[in-house]
Design a protein around this motif. Structure first.
Motif, short mmCIF file in Angstrom:
data_model
loop_
_atom_site.label_atom_id
_atom_site.label_comp_id
_atom_site.label_asym_id
_atom_site.label_seq_id
_atom_site.Cartn_x
_atom_site.Cartn_y
_atom_site.Cartn_z
N MET A 43 0.67 -0.92 0.10
CA MET A 43 -0.01 0.26 -0.21
C MET A 43 0.81 1.25 -0.01
SD MET A 43 -2.96 0.85 0.03
CE MET A 43 -3.70 2.58 -0.25
N ALA A 44 0.35 2.21 -0.65
CA ALA A 44 1.25 3.40 -1.02
C ALA A 44 1.37 4.12 0.66
CB ALA A 44 0.71 4.51 -1.92
N ASN A 45 2.39 4.75 0.99
CA ASN A 45 2.39 5.57 2.13
C ASN A 45 2.31 6.89 2.02
OD1 ASN A 45 2.90 3.20 3.78
ND2 ASN A 45 4.84 3.21 3.35
N HIS A 46 2.08 7.51 0.74
CA HIS A 46 2.45 8.77 0.41
C HIS A 46 1.04 9.42 -0.31
CE1 HIS A 46 4.04 12.87 -0.67
NE2 HIS A 46 4.72 12.78 0.31
N ALA A 80 -0.19 7.18 -3.64
CA ALA A 80 -1.49 6.71 -3.67
C ALA A 80 -2.24 7.26 -4.97
CB ALA A 80 -2.56 6.98 -2.60
#
Length: 84
Positions: A1-4, A8
């Motif tokens: 999953m994208a953290n930024h 995202a």
């Protein structure tokens, strides 16, 4: 999953574009099948004209490489020219 947040967004955009590209490629494969399935030369030439235009559009949009489009056009043209 994208953290930024920007990562995202890139993931969302990539998903949309992949779906769009898949639809275009499906159209390409269907068009090429129509050329191959044509029984008479006149019908095959009509389908070839449509398919060549579609391949040029896909190459211009960089959905497929221009050499890939050229190879498909060449093979289909040879097939239609060999018809009686």
């Amino acid at each position: 999953m994208a953290n930024h947040p920007s990562a995202a967004k890139r993931a969302r955009v990539a998903k949309r574009r992949a779906a769009r590209n898949a639809a275009w490629k499906k159209r390409m494969r269907t068009a090429m099948k129509k050329v191959r399935a044509a029984k008479d030369k006149v019908r095959a030439e009509q389908e070839l004209r449509r398919t060549v235009k579609l391949l040029d559009q896909l190459a211009a949009k960089m959905i497929i490489h221009k050499n890939n489009a050229a190879n498909h056009k060449s093979r289909l043209t040879r097939l239609v020219n060999a018809m009686k």
